[in-house]
Write a protein that holds these residues in place. Sequence first.
Motif, PDB file in Angstrom:
ATOM      1  N   UNK A   1      35.435  39.338  41.593  1.00 34.34           N
ATOM      2  CA  UNK A   1      35.668  38.279  40.611  1.00 34.34           C
ATOM      3  C   UNK A   1      34.854  37.034  40.959  1.00 34.34           C
ATOM      4  N   UNK A   2      34.506  36.266  39.930  1.00 34.13           N
ATOM      5  CA  UNK A   2      33.627  35.116  40.111  1.00 34.13           C
ATOM      6  C   UNK A   2      34.340  33.872  40.632  1.00 34.13           C
ATOM      7  N   UNK A   3      35.609  33.692  40.306  1.00 35.26           N
ATOM      8  CA  UNK A   3      36.316  32.471  40.702  1.00 35.26           C
ATOM      9  C   UNK A   3      36.664  32.482  42.180  1.00 35.26           C
ATOM     10  N   UNK A   4      36.064  31.590  42.993  1.00 35.27           N
ATOM     11  CA  UNK A   4      36.383  31.578  44.426  1.00 35.27           C
ATOM     12  C   UNK A   4      37.814  31.109  44.686  1.00 35.27           C
ATOM     13  N   UNK A   5      38.450  31.730  45.676  1.00 35.83           N
ATOM     14  CA  UNK A   5      39.831  31.382  46.016  1.00 35.83           C
ATOM     15  C   UNK A   5      39.893  29.992  46.638  1.00 35.83           C
ATOM     16  N   UNK A   6      40.918  29.248  46.236  1.00 31.31           N
ATOM     17  CA  UNK A   6      41.179  27.940  46.831  1.00 31.31           C
ATOM     18  C   UNK A   6      42.313  28.052  47.849  1.00 31.31           C
ATOM     19  N   UNK A   7      43.442  28.636  47.422  1.00 33.97           N
ATOM     20  CA  UNK A   7      44.580  28.793  48.320  1.00 33.97           C
ATOM     21  C   UNK A   7      45.519  29.868  47.792  1.00 33.97           C
ATOM     22  N   UNK A   8      46.353  30.386  48.689  1.00 30.99           N
ATOM     23  CA  UNK A   8      47.347  31.409  48.335  1.00 30.99           C
ATOM     24  C   UNK A   8      48.665  31.009  48.984  1.00 30.99           C
ATOM     25  N   UNK A   9      49.713  30.907  48.162  1.00 27.63           N
ATOM     26  CA  UNK A   9      51.076  30.684  48.667  1.00 27.63           C
ATOM     27  C   UNK A   9      51.881  31.914  48.291  1.00 27.63           C
ATOM     28  N   UNK A  10      52.720  32.375  49.208  1.00 29.58           N
ATOM     29  CA  UNK A  10      53.465  33.586  48.907  1.00 29.58           C
ATOM     30  C   UNK A  10      54.898  33.482  49.410  1.00 29.58           C
ATOM     31  N   UNK A  11      55.744  34.308  48.818  1.00 32.65           N
ATOM     32  CA  UNK A  11      57.136  34.449  49.239  1.00 32.65           C
ATOM     33  C   UNK A  11      57.438  35.937  49.299  1.00 32.65           C
TER      34      UNK A  11
END
Length: 90
Positions: free
Chosen positions: A60-70
Amino acid sequence: MRFASEFEMQLAGYGLTTAQILYRMPDYDSLLQTYIWQDYDLAPDFPEMQKFLDFWKDNLDGPLHSVRYAHKRLIGPNEWRQIAGEITLH
């Protein structure tokens, strides 16, 4: 390992994992977009989420900024017990 049902996955230790993924818009780097991902996964390594994030980075083209998970195990050891007997009426 393949499971026949979600119940079998829960008995094997899988829990429900929800991730909020923030990524940058491909054409507008200053804008952030959010995506919610949810699946059964194993803590603490989260192999399913890691596979998804690797797919994201590779395809995918959109670069990741951050990931929050539960993460929450839906069936705990105190909620499950096997019954070894059967009572028949009539």
